[in-house]
Scaffold this active site. Sequence first.
Site, PDB file in Angstrom:
ATOM      1  N   HIS A   3      22.892   0.252   9.189  1.00 62.25           N
ATOM      2  CA  HIS A   3      22.842   1.513   9.937  1.00 62.25           C
ATOM      3  C   HIS A   3      23.989   1.530  10.940  1.00 62.25           C
ATOM      4  O   HIS A   3      24.329   0.502  11.519  1.00 62.25           O
ATOM      5  CB  HIS A   3      21.501   1.617  10.698  1.00 62.25           C
ATOM      6  CG  HIS A   3      21.178   3.011  11.112  1.00 62.25           C
ATOM      7  ND1 HIS A   3      21.690   3.582  12.253  1.00 62.25           N
ATOM      8  CD2 HIS A   3      20.421   3.951  10.521  1.00 62.25           C
ATOM      9  CE1 HIS A   3      21.248   4.826  12.350  1.00 62.25           C
ATOM     10  NE2 HIS A   3      20.471   5.070  11.311  1.00 62.25           N
TER      11      HIS A   3
ATOM     12  N   ASP B 244      15.019   4.252   5.157  1.00 62.82           N
ATOM     13  CA  ASP B 244      15.010   4.614   3.728  1.00 62.82           C
ATOM     14  C   ASP B 244      14.515   3.502   2.829  1.00 62.82           C
ATOM     15  O   ASP B 244      14.262   3.733   1.646  1.00 62.82           O
ATOM     16  CB  ASP B 244      16.421   5.027   3.302  1.00 62.82           C
ATOM     17  CG  ASP B 244      16.830   6.311   3.997  1.00 62.82           C
ATOM     18  OD1 ASP B 244      17.839   6.309   4.716  1.00 62.82           O
ATOM     19  OD2 ASP B 244      16.088   7.300   3.855  1.00 62.82           O
TER      20      ASP B 244
HETATM   21  C1  SDX Z   1      20.269   7.295   7.252  1.00 66.10           C
HETATM   22  O1  SDX Z   1      22.953   8.034  11.264  1.00 66.10           O
HETATM   23  C2  SDX Z   1      21.699   8.104  11.140  1.00 66.10           C
HETATM   24  O2  SDX Z   1      20.971   8.137  12.089  1.00 66.10           O
HETATM   25  C3  SDX Z   1      21.220   8.234   9.708  1.00 66.10           C
HETATM   26  C4  SDX Z   1      19.726   8.179   9.511  1.00 66.10           C
HETATM   27  C5  SDX Z   1      19.046   9.379  10.104  1.00 66.10           C
HETATM   28  O3  SDX Z   1      17.845   9.282  10.372  1.00 66.10           O
HETATM   29  O4  SDX Z   1      19.701  10.448  10.191  1.00 66.10           O
HETATM   30  O5  SDX Z   1      19.189   7.002  10.124  1.00 66.10           O
HETATM   31  C6  SDX Z   1      19.366   8.159   8.031  1.00 66.10           C
HETATM   32  O6  SDX Z   1      21.233   7.789   6.739  1.00 66.10           O
HETATM   33  C7  SDX Z   1      20.009   5.810   7.215  1.00 66.10           C
HETATM   34  C8  SDX Z   1      21.142   5.030   6.477  1.00 66.10           C
HETATM   35  C9  SDX Z   1      20.876   5.161   4.989  1.00 66.10           C
HETATM   36  N1  SDX Z   1      21.999   4.612   4.202  1.00 66.10           N
HETATM   37  C10 SDX Z   1      21.847   3.521   3.468  1.00 66.10           C
HETATM   38  O7  SDX Z   1      20.843   2.804   3.474  1.00 66.10           O
HETATM   39  C11 SDX Z   1      23.027   3.248   2.547  1.00 66.10           C
HETATM   40  C12 SDX Z   1      23.423   1.777   2.685  1.00 66.10           C
HETATM   41  N2  SDX Z   1      23.919   1.569   4.030  1.00 66.10           N
HETATM   42  C13 SDX Z   1      25.388   1.623   4.166  1.00 66.10           C
HETATM   43  O8  SDX Z   1      26.018   2.596   3.400  1.00 66.10           O
HETATM   44  C14 SDX Z   1      25.798   1.540   5.638  1.00 66.10           C
HETATM   45  O9  SDX Z   1      25.053   0.564   6.231  1.00 66.10           O
HETATM   46  C15 SDX Z   1      25.753   2.778   6.500  1.00 66.10           C
HETATM   47  C16 SDX Z   1      26.536   3.901   5.916  1.00 66.10           C
HETATM   48  C17 SDX Z   1      24.355   3.202   6.731  1.00 66.10           C
HETATM   49  C18 SDX Z   1      26.387   2.412   7.856  1.00 66.10           C
HETATM   50  O10 SDX Z   1      27.668   2.036   7.605  1.00 66.10           O
HETATM   51  P1  SDX Z   1      28.718   1.703   8.813  1.00 66.10           P
HETATM   52  O11 SDX Z   1      28.062   1.746  10.123  1.00 66.10           O
HETATM   53  O12 SDX Z   1      29.916   2.551   8.617  1.00 66.10           O
HETATM   54  O13 SDX Z   1      29.000   0.205   8.562  1.00 66.10           O
HETATM   55  P2  SDX Z   1      30.096  -0.334   7.586  1.00 66.10           P
HETATM   56  O14 SDX Z   1      30.065   0.437   6.295  1.00 66.10           O
HETATM   57  O15 SDX Z   1      31.367  -0.400   8.346  1.00 66.10           O
HETATM   58  O16 SDX Z   1      29.550  -1.795   7.275  1.00 66.10           O
HETATM   59  C19 SDX Z   1      29.885  -2.907   8.085  1.00 66.10           C
HETATM   60  C20 SDX Z   1      29.852  -4.097   7.119  1.00 66.10           C
HETATM   61  C21 SDX Z   1      30.799  -3.935   5.930  1.00 66.10           C
HETATM   62  O17 SDX Z   1      31.130  -5.242   5.474  1.00 66.10           O
HETATM   63  P3  SDX Z   1      32.573  -5.885   5.948  1.00 66.10           P
HETATM   64  O18 SDX Z   1      33.644  -4.880   5.512  1.00 66.10           O
HETATM   65  O19 SDX Z   1      32.484  -6.033   7.439  1.00 66.10           O
HETATM   66  O20 SDX Z   1      32.665  -7.202   5.193  1.00 66.10           O
HETATM   67  O21 SDX Z   1      28.544  -4.221   6.537  1.00 66.10           O
HETATM   68  C22 SDX Z   1      28.623  -4.021   5.122  1.00 66.10           C
HETATM   69  C23 SDX Z   1      29.936  -3.306   4.859  1.00 66.10           C
HETATM   70  O22 SDX Z   1      30.411  -3.607   3.535  1.00 66.10           O
HETATM   71  N3  SDX Z   1      27.477  -3.195   4.755  1.00 66.10           N
HETATM   72  C24 SDX Z   1      26.695  -3.445   3.712  1.00 66.10           C
HETATM   73  C25 SDX Z   1      25.703  -2.452   3.780  1.00 66.10           C
HETATM   74  N4  SDX Z   1      25.924  -1.653   4.832  1.00 66.10           N
HETATM   75  C26 SDX Z   1      27.028  -2.110   5.439  1.00 66.10           C
HETATM   76  N5  SDX Z   1      26.739  -4.392   2.751  1.00 66.10           N
HETATM   77  C27 SDX Z   1      25.752  -4.320   1.828  1.00 66.10           C
HETATM   78  N6  SDX Z   1      24.766  -3.411   1.817  1.00 66.10           N
HETATM   79  C28 SDX Z   1      24.701  -2.468   2.774  1.00 66.10           C
HETATM   80  N7  SDX Z   1      23.717  -1.567   2.766  1.00 66.10           N
END
Ligand code: SDX
Length: 437
Positions: free
Chosen positions: A314, A372
């Site tokens: 998140h 989720d």
């Molecule tokens: C919702 O914003 C809100 O409030 C949203 C929400 C709401 O109520 O409105 O809470 C609802 O959208 C919840 C989130 C649902 N999405 C997911 O579950 C999809 C999977 N999650 C990712 O796509 C991600 O965690 C995000 C998009 C939610 C957040 O991404 P960020 O903050 O931009 O973080 P990032 O992508 O920069 O990740 C940081 C690191 C990266 O690795 P490195 O490049 O540092 O090596 O963490 C890794 C990412 O690759 N990473 C994950 C991951 N999420 C982040 N690796 C594996 N699985 C994941 N789910």
Amino acid sequence: MMTPSDVKATLSFSDGSPSMELPLYKGSVGPDVIDIRKLYGQTGKFTYDPGFLSTASCNSTITYIDGDKGELLYRGYPIEQLAQNCDFLEVCHLLIYGDLPNQEERVKFVKNITYHTMVNEQMQFFLRGFRRDAHPMAVMTGLVGALSAFYHDSTDVHNPQHREIAAHRLIAKMPTLVAMSYKYGVGQPFIYPKNSLSYTGNFMRMMFATPCEDYEPNEVLVRAMDRIFILHADHEQNASTSTVRLCGSSGTNPFAAIAAGVACLWGPAHGGANEAALQMLEDIQRNGGVEKIGEFIKQVKDKNSSVKLMGFGHRVYKNYDPRAKLMRETCHEVLNALGLHDDPLFKLAMALEKIALEDDYFVSRKLYPNVDFYSGIVQRAIGIPVSLFTAIFALARTVGWIAQLNEMIGDPEYKIGRPRQLYVGAAPRQVRPIGER
Ligand code: SDX
């Protein structure tokens, strides 16, 4: 209330450009903000923050999140207390009007919502234009936008009465529209709202009743669905809420602005994650279940695989999403009530969560289950098809979008949102005749 801080920020440049002082403001809780509104005027420079990781787009009194503590407050009330002690319409009243209703206010609000649950009969003809297998979020994006064609009496967002009736209509009609998009997909007749039922009981009946027999909603499932609505109602300035604010800032009508929020929520990185999380669990189950989790986790860690652990991570929560904890409890309740406590997918989800919470890849990146991760399992147990999960999220989030939109429009200082950019394209050049290109 923004309180000027005694602390000032000083911005200085190593090229000798004049430095400037920037005021700081304190909120009632949470990080202070640096007011950069005069920055461009005084320095000719913009700030740069793609994805808005360090940017506060507004001041708000609605929802507060502490990502480190895993804390979520709606108008100051902890989500745990609201989920335990209130129903969704009480939370709607809280988000829209700023406080929980007393008994008299509750009766009046429930009546207002109940008597707006029907949609214009013409709405069904929009549905008939879609293929039966259209994704419900494609249908909902169209239907919500189409509502603006029916309420010319309440499209002036600068009129508080128009804002209130539009809020009531949207909260009231979303369950009807979601149920219609479901019925259209399964080829069953639409079920009209029944005013003698609760908001969520009425939704369950519109979803699962048929004209052929009486239908009594299962109160355990109604309570679970109602809690899902509460947990998804608002969440500060997330992507879809920011979309609604930016869209609404042009003065467009509330129905169009909420339709923009529906479109944004659909994405798998946002509201589409619950559908993606369940599909991920079903894929792991199909490919060997718990024994295959290790292989799946390897793929997630492999940067070239683009596989993510859906339902984890998140932008704000760097601790456990408090909604995920409540959703997991609801999972237990519903599965036990339905005699599905041995549900293999729930067991797989808990095994996956346990492994992820002990694996340094996830721990080091502060990746915890979000709302989720479990919501799909609960909805699947209730009988909601996977393709409808995000539409249910949109139903619940509509009240938050409206509250945030109305807060912005109600602020006399608000302006149309218009960010700038760092231009890295071609320098000015001359068009040459086609023969010379
Ligand atoms: C919702 O914003 C809100 O409030 C949203 C929400 C709401 O109520 O409105 O809470 C609802 O959208 C919840 C989130 C649902 N999405 C997911 O579950 C999809 C999977 N999650 C990712 O796509 C991600 O965690 C995000 C998009 C939610 C957040 O991404 P960020 O903050 O931009 O973080 P990032 O992508 O920069 O990740 C940081 C690191 C990266 O690795 P490195 O490049 O540092 O090596 O963490 C890794 C990412 O690759 N990473 C994950 C991951 N999420 C982040 N690796 C594996 N699985 C994941 N789910």
